[in-house]
Write a protein that holds these residues in place. Structure first.
Motif, PDB file in Angstrom:
ATOM      1  N   MET B 102       9.626  57.190  14.205  1.00 23.26           N
ATOM      2  CA  MET B 102      10.034  56.025  13.445  1.00 23.26           C
ATOM      3  C   MET B 102      10.093  54.836  14.411  1.00 23.26           C
ATOM      4  SD  MET B 102      13.244  54.399  12.475  1.00 23.26           S
ATOM      5  CE  MET B 102      12.905  52.766  11.978  1.00 23.26           C
ATOM      6  N   PHE B 103       9.246  53.862  14.134  1.00 25.14           N
ATOM      7  CA  PHE B 103       9.202  52.686  14.995  1.00 25.14           C
ATOM      8  C   PHE B 103       9.851  51.524  14.240  1.00 25.14           C
ATOM      9  CE2 PHE B 103       5.789  55.461  16.296  1.00 25.14           C
ATOM     10  CZ  PHE B 103       5.939  55.498  17.668  1.00 25.14           C
ATOM     11  N   GLY B 104      10.954  51.048  14.773  1.00 23.52           N
ATOM     12  CA  GLY B 104      11.726  50.008  14.081  1.00 23.52           C
ATOM     13  C   GLY B 104      10.924  48.758  13.786  1.00 23.52           C
ATOM     14  N   GLY B 186      17.146  44.295  14.681  1.00 13.53           N
ATOM     15  CA  GLY B 186      17.234  43.310  13.599  1.00 13.53           C
ATOM     16  C   GLY B 186      18.294  43.602  12.562  1.00 13.53           C
ATOM     17  N   LEU B 187      19.085  44.641  12.755  1.00 13.66           N
ATOM     18  CA  LEU B 187      20.103  44.968  11.746  1.00 13.66           C
ATOM     19  C   LEU B 187      21.442  44.349  12.093  1.00 13.66           C
ATOM     20  CD1 LEU B 187      19.362  48.784  11.320  1.00 13.66           C
ATOM     21  CD2 LEU B 187      18.615  46.940   9.834  1.00 13.66           C
ATOM     22  N   ASP B 188      22.245  44.069  11.053  1.00 12.82           N
ATOM     23  CA  ASP B 188      23.565  43.510  11.342  1.00 12.82           C
ATOM     24  C   ASP B 188      24.496  44.651  11.786  1.00 12.82           C
ATOM     25  OD1 ASP B 188      25.135  44.573   9.108  1.00 12.82           O
ATOM     26  OD2 ASP B 188      23.859  43.287   7.868  1.00 12.82           O
ATOM     27  N   PRO B 189      25.623  44.309  12.439  1.00 17.68           N
ATOM     28  CA  PRO B 189      26.478  45.347  13.033  1.00 17.68           C
ATOM     29  C   PRO B 189      26.918  46.429  12.045  1.00 17.68           C
ATOM     30  CG  PRO B 189      27.187  43.183  13.733  1.00 17.68           C
ATOM     31  CD  PRO B 189      26.122  42.961  12.730  1.00 17.68           C
ATOM     32  N   VAL B 190      27.212  46.053  10.794  1.00 15.17           N
ATOM     33  CA  VAL B 190      27.703  47.046   9.830  1.00 15.17           C
ATOM     34  C   VAL B 190      26.589  48.052   9.508  1.00 15.17           C
ATOM     35  CG1 VAL B 190      28.662  47.364   7.514  1.00 15.17           C
ATOM     36  CG2 VAL B 190      29.269  45.334   8.849  1.00 15.17           C
TER      37      VAL B 190
END
Lengths: 263, 325
Positions: B102-104, B186-190
């Motif tokens: 899985m490549f983000g 690229g994801l937010d902390p939550v």
């Protein structure tokens, strides 16, 4: 084989929403056919007159079939997509999947153009009927053989287009090769049947991709004979093996040169 | 039992270079110049079955190149790799059945299709019988909480939802090793936290070996017991998370915006990094001072805004180099 059929099916499902685009694209094709129809009408002073063995009815249907094959193929888009994938390194992400890359490209592209080809076939047949008032006399078996040669022609053209796209492994702009190839097919087999060219060129063309990817199915449609049908089918099978071999060869040579962005 | 073995692995890229402007471009046509970029320089490591290993480093360190060689995307120039006993450069198809990737930064899902149709697609390409795929989809969608959006086209999903689906897609064929390249980028902390919890749960549930690259220290801290740090194509540290935490992740950066100016000096466990009146940046050594202690010094009622972060990875690497000298 099951996985390639599944890829093909998945691509069809993914493309169902674009049927509207095909209808819009057809407007351009219709204008083109209208111009060619009028051109031949002008050249044939008498519709029953024969030019290089074709009367006006046959000549116009010939162009309709070759144009249908060419428009359905979407070769430029395919070359652009593959060369872009090679340049950006996206092609790499198909490598570690348990399928053959060439098989994958073939299945996705055929799935991509499946609906478009059916819609265009219906529209082109209606156009021919409106222009010419009827179809050439063909039996159901003749029609099935012609459809088979058209499918094989599309598969061969897809493999050639993919090979040209994969040249991006070695050249920065593989699209220019497609430009040359498409002009070759267009002039020497799409707009004019190969009988329109001088004897020596005719011989060369009858061994070229033009014969299997464009001329063959159209010739059968306007002047069906079993001897021509067998000749075309045999040539198509040989070309299928050749084009697959070329595509696989370029891919295998090129894949070692992959540079993936960001590592 | 080692499921990944890497010995003396190297990779060099040939990159075209050209001089500035039109003259440079013309010159490059007739006399192209290339430079060699050594992305990976003779590295060795091995990973045991069921381990969760973080392979981290700053941008351009060689971590993605390494993961791509392990997953048969890139050919190595030198060295040996064995993944599940297979050579990734030679046994690509066989290896594909053993590993998941899985490549983000690269989506493998078909965006016009729903996650469900995508999972069916991946099931088919891995030759998994229909009933088995159905069962697996049910199981994984429960584990990764996908029920709510499993029939929504992927293009309409949020990034976090998409990443969850990407991970599930790479798990459909029950791989023995899962390679995750920047899964939380690229994801937010939550959402990051959510993804980490799910990865942990998956490792526990299926005993899948996880090889993870990231430049987010948080990913590693929360997920992995072992850390390999790479920099400039070389391994600079291969150690347990516990040791890394003790030696190098023992500092936190507190960035605070104050209502009123306060006078604070360096003291045991507290270093002032920046003091611009109302904006204060301090480093807290948590082996000597707790964060709550540090906050008491700032006076919580006086704080308008606050951000507590880890020491940047680049600083940790610099510290590792310093401590080795």
């Amino acid at each position: 084989m099951r996985k390639y059929l599944f890829i093909f099916k998945t691509q069809i499902i993914s493309n169902l929403q674009y049927v509207g685009n095909v209808l819009i694209g057809f407007i351009g094709n219709f204008v083109m056919l209208f111009i060619l129809f009028n051109l031949w009408k002008y050249l044939y002073s008498d519709p029953s007159e024969l030019i290089n063995g074709y009367n006006m009815f046959q000549m116009t249907w010939y162009v309709i079939i070759t144009e249908l094959l060419w428009m359905s193929l979407g070769g430029r888009k395919l070359v652009g997509k593959i060369s872009e994938d090679v340049i950006t390194g996206n092609v790499a992400y198909n490598i570690n999947k348990p399928y053959s890359y060439v098989g994958y490209v073939l299945a996705t592209h055929l799935g991509d153009i499946f609906i478009k080809s059916i819609v265009l076939s219906i529209l082109f047949m209606i156009t021919g009927l409106v222009f010419l008032g009827g179809f050439p006399s063909l039996t159901l078996v003749n029609v099935l053989v012609i459809i088979l040669t058209m499918i094989l022609a599309t598969v061969i053209s897809t493999l050639f287009a993919s090979s040209i796209g994969l040249l991006a492994f070695f050249f920065e702009n593989s699209r220019s090769f497609w430009w040359l190839y498409s002009k070759f097919i267009l002039i020497l087999g799409t707009i004019f049947p190969i009988e329109f060219f001088p004897g020596v060129l005719q011989k060369i063309l009858s061994f070229s991709p033009v014969f299997v990817s464009s001329y063959g199915p159209a010739k059968l449609f306007v002047d069906f004979s079993w001897s021509t049908a067998w000749e075309i089918l045999l040539a198509q099978l040989i070309y299928l093996a050749i084009s697959y071999g070329i595509c696989e060869f370029i891919y295998r040579k090129g894949v070692r040169k992959i540079n993936v962005n960001g590592g | 039992m080692s499921v990944i073995e890497v010995k003396n692995l190297s990779k060099t890229f040939k990159v075209k270079i050209k001089d500035k402007g039109l003259k440079g471009s013309l010159k490059a046509i007739f006399k192209p110049k290339y430079k060699l970029v050594k992305a990976v320089k003779s590295i060795d490591f091995s990973v045991e079955k069921g381990e969760m290993v973080a392979f981290i480093g700053p941008n351009g360190a060689g971590k993605s190149t390494t993961i791509k060689m392990l997953t048969s995307i890139l050919y190595p120039d030198k060295g040996k790799i064995k993944v599940m006993g297979l050579d990734p450069a030679k046994d690509r198809k066989k290896l594909a059945y053993e590993i998941g990737t899985m490549f983000g930064q690269k989506e493998q899902l078909w965006t016009h299709l729903s996650p469900y149709d995508n999972f069916k697609f991946f099931g088919a390409i891995f030759d998994i019988p229909e009933p088995v795929v159905e069962k697996k989809i049910k199981e994984l969608s429960m584990l990764f909480e996908l029920d709510e959006f499993i029939n929504t086209p992927v293009r309409n999903l949020s990034l976090g939802q998409r990443i969850r689906c990407e991970i599930v897609a790479s798990l459909i064929h029950e791989p023995k090793i899962l390679f995750l390249d920047e899964p939380t980028i690229g994801l937010d902390p939550v959402v990051k936290e959510n993804i980490r919890t799910l990865i942990k749960r998956m490792n526990k549930e299926y005993k899948t070996t996880i090889f993870l690259t990231s430049h987010d220290v948080g990913d590693i801290e929360k997920l992995c017991k072992r850390v390999i740090i790479v920099n400039d194509g070389q391994i600079v540290l291969d150690d347990s998370m516990e040791n890394l935490k003790y030696h190098y992740l023992n500092k936190k950066i507190v960035d605070a915006k104050m209502k009123e100016k306060i006078n604070l000096d360096d003291e045991d466990g507290i270093t002032i990094l920046k003091d611009k009146g109302y904006n204060l940046k301090i480093e807290v050594d948590i082996t000597k001072r707790s964060i709550s202690d540090a906050l008491k010094l700032l006076n919580p009622d006086n704080i308008i805004d606050i951000n507590i972060s880890n020491v940047p990875l680049e600083d940790i690497i610099a510290n590792i180099y310093k401590s080795k000298k």
